[in-house]
Write an enzyme that holds these catalytic residues in place. Sequence first.
Site, PDB file in Angstrom:
ATOM      1  CG  HIS A   1      -3.313  -3.671   3.336  1.00 45.65           C
ATOM      2  ND1 HIS A   1      -2.355  -2.964   4.019  1.00 45.65           N
ATOM      3  CD2 HIS A   1      -4.034  -2.752   2.655  1.00 45.65           C
ATOM      4  CE1 HIS A   1      -2.491  -1.668   3.787  1.00 45.65           C
ATOM      5  NE2 HIS A   1      -3.512  -1.514   2.948  1.00 45.65           N
TER       6      HIS A   1
ATOM      7  CD  GLU B   1      -0.509  -5.442   5.873  1.00 50.96           C
ATOM      8  OE1 GLU B   1      -0.267  -6.039   4.807  1.00 50.96           O
ATOM      9  OE2 GLU B   1      -0.862  -4.243   5.908  1.00 50.96           O
TER      10      GLU B   1
ATOM     11  CB  CYS C   1      -0.979  -0.051   1.175  1.00 50.45           C
ATOM     12  SG  CYS C   1      -2.390   1.050   0.967  1.00 50.45           S
TER      13      CYS C   1
END
Lengths: 225, 77
Positions: A197, A199, A89
Amino acid sequence: MAFRAAVITFPGSNCDRDMAVALERASGEAPLRVWHGDAALPDRLDFIALPGGFSYGDYLRSGAMAANSPIMREVVRAADRGVPVLGVCNGFQVLAEAGMLPGALMRNASQHFICRTVDLRVENARSLFTAGYAAGGTIRIPVAHHDGNYFADTETLDRLEGEGRVAFRYVTNANGSQRDIAGVLNSAGNVLGMMPHPERAVDPAHGGTDGLTLFESAIGALASA
Amino acid sequence: MKVRVLVSLKPGVLDPQGRAVHHALEGLGFAGVDDVRIGRTVELDVADDTSDAALQDMCEKLLANTVIENYRIEKLG
């Protein structure tokens, strides 16, 4: 062998802790935390992550200020030595602004901030970040961005595709990105920038664990190196 | 010396902001607007002996992203 990762935090980063949690979940080792103004990176790093957020309040252009912060000179050097670098990002925006990846991330074509889980197609399953995925397979990863509209000139896009450097594409274009590109690799294959993302998809409570595979791939690549 | 740097999107690069503003102008009833492109102005106050090369370097390295943007330097004296 302990996996020695570092997460870089810029003023305005807000996914740095999520990134650290994901890396620890995948490796069993808490990553080192590095501040943007630090003059040096910890030595013997196996992995560097540039997290999402709004570094420097997105002043000038998203990622532009962070790309010129002291620590980025060290990140460039580490990447040149072959250390894997993941930018997610805002981290992708920083890598593009730093010239570590081609292209630029522009305002979403819709003008809207988008925040939802999207389907991505794995275009390159040979990189150290993506080896755990099935080539051509679909994974579900959240996106949350305003400036994720990937732009590069036709020649650059052709080269990226020809060299297998498009890591992920949106199954349904989320933001106006050229050729549906969601993530790109550098020519050496050790730097990956992506808007989605991973994560945020490392625990069943997140709604899926497709992101964990990316971190496990990188750890596996190190173990087998 | 005052210097003004005008940063604009390259021709052919989609400008969603400009498009939205264009649409809004039409909504307000302004006819005959063919296109709207939005850029950025950076005003610098620099030493009088700042070279053109240095100003260009500032633009290339930070003020503009030359992947998507053009820039023009105006010296205001």
